[in-house]
Design a protein around this motif. Structure first.
Motif, PDB file in Angstrom:
ATOM      1  N   ALA A  75       0.808  -1.227   0.000  1.00 58.44           N
ATOM      2  CA  ALA A  75       0.000   0.000   0.000  1.00 58.44           C
ATOM      3  C   ALA A  75       0.842   1.279   0.000  1.00 58.44           C
ATOM      4  O   ALA A  75       0.480   2.234  -0.692  1.00 58.44           O
ATOM      5  CB  ALA A  75      -0.969  -0.005   1.177  1.00 58.44           C
ATOM      6  N   PRO A  76       1.972   1.349   0.708  1.00 62.26           N
ATOM      7  CA  PRO A  76       2.760   2.581   0.638  1.00 62.26           C
ATOM      8  C   PRO A  76       3.232   2.949  -0.764  1.00 62.26           C
ATOM      9  O   PRO A  76       3.510   4.114  -1.037  1.00 62.26           O
ATOM     10  CB  PRO A  76       3.951   2.293   1.560  1.00 62.26           C
ATOM     11  CG  PRO A  76       3.420   1.312   2.543  1.00 62.26           C
ATOM     12  CD  PRO A  76       2.478   0.449   1.756  1.00 62.26           C
ATOM     13  N   LEU A  77       3.293   1.985  -1.665  1.00 63.40           N
ATOM     14  CA  LEU A  77       3.673   2.304  -3.043  1.00 63.40           C
ATOM     15  C   LEU A  77       2.654   3.226  -3.699  1.00 63.40           C
ATOM     16  O   LEU A  77       2.995   3.996  -4.588  1.00 63.40           O
ATOM     17  CB  LEU A  77       3.807   1.031  -3.876  1.00 63.40           C
ATOM     18  CG  LEU A  77       4.934   0.077  -3.518  1.00 63.40           C
ATOM     19  CD1 LEU A  77       4.928  -1.105  -4.467  1.00 63.40           C
ATOM     20  CD2 LEU A  77       6.253   0.775  -3.538  1.00 63.40           C
ATOM     21  N   GLY A  78       1.400   3.151  -3.266  1.00 62.34           N
ATOM     22  CA  GLY A  78       0.365   4.021  -3.815  1.00 62.34           C
ATOM     23  C   GLY A  78       0.644   5.489  -3.566  1.00 62.34           C
ATOM     24  O   GLY A  78       0.178   6.360  -4.302  1.00 62.34           O
ATOM     25  N   VAL A  79       1.424   5.786  -2.543  1.00 62.46           N
ATOM     26  CA  VAL A  79       1.801   7.165  -2.231  1.00 62.46           C
ATOM     27  C   VAL A  79       3.246   7.438  -2.661  1.00 62.46           C
ATOM     28  O   VAL A  79       3.550   8.497  -3.213  1.00 62.46           O
ATOM     29  CB  VAL A  79       1.629   7.437  -0.718  1.00 62.46           C
ATOM     30  CG1 VAL A  79       2.077   8.830  -0.349  1.00 62.46           C
ATOM     31  CG2 VAL A  79       0.179   7.219  -0.309  1.00 62.46           C
TER      32      VAL A  79
END
Length: 182
Positions: A75-79
């Motif tokens: 999920a941090p890749l989305g940011v």
């Protein structure tokens, strides 16, 4: 965006994004690609949503934990991917499509790399959950942050005129309109 002190901020912002992205990818690689010393492993899951259904049959708490792990892993890749890209003025749909595609490819690379790691098995549901986590994180954070940064940038441009503007040479002269001769 004009060049000057703002460009140094953009460079620092992108450098921080790239650094955090690399750190996160190293952590994910360590978590997912280290060999496990287990007496047995489950078979590979190549049927979409079969693993999620199996998780749901374990009860709500265990299902939430397992599905949450799948959603939160990448999920941090989305940011971090948009931050590393450093674009402020971009179509939200194009940004979402690029980010989700990159997240899906990274998740696929991890799943394929797991085939050669002892104790790790391929699971198509983790690919789906990881990609969904990237999309959710992007949708929840990136558009709001970009809008805030654009507003702040517009206020800064309005408040701080460029030093070479009217102060150095005065206002631009205008030529009065002359009618057309008969």
């Amino acid at each position: 965006m004009r060049q000057g002190s703002g460009s140094q901020t953009v460079i620092r912002f992108r450098a921080a994004g790239v650094s955090l992205l690399l750190a996160h990818l190293l952590l994910v690689g360590w978590l997912t690609l280290r060999p496990l010393d287990v007496p047995w492993t489950t078979a590979s899951n190549l049927q979409p949503l079969a693993g999620i259904r199996a998780d749901l049959s374990l009860g709500p708490v265990e299902a939430a934990r397992r599905i949450g792990e799948g959603l939160l892993l990448l999920a941090p890749l989305g940011v971090l991917l948009p931050v590393a890209g450093g674009r402020l003025f971009v179509s939200p749909w194009a940004s979402l499509a690029r980010t989700v595609a990159a997240g899906a490819l990274i998740s696929l690379a991890i799943e394929l790399a797991q085939t050669g790691v002892p104790g790790q098995v391929v699971d198509v549901d983790s690919l789906l959950l990881n990609t969904a986590g990237v999309a959710l994180a992007h949708l929840l954070v990136v558009p709001m942050c970009r809008a805030r940064l654009r507003r702040r940038n517009q206020q800064r441009v309005r408040v701080l005129p460029h030093p070479r503007d009217e102060a150095a040479q005065g206002p631009t002269p205008t030529i009065p309109r002359v009618g057309i001769a008969p």
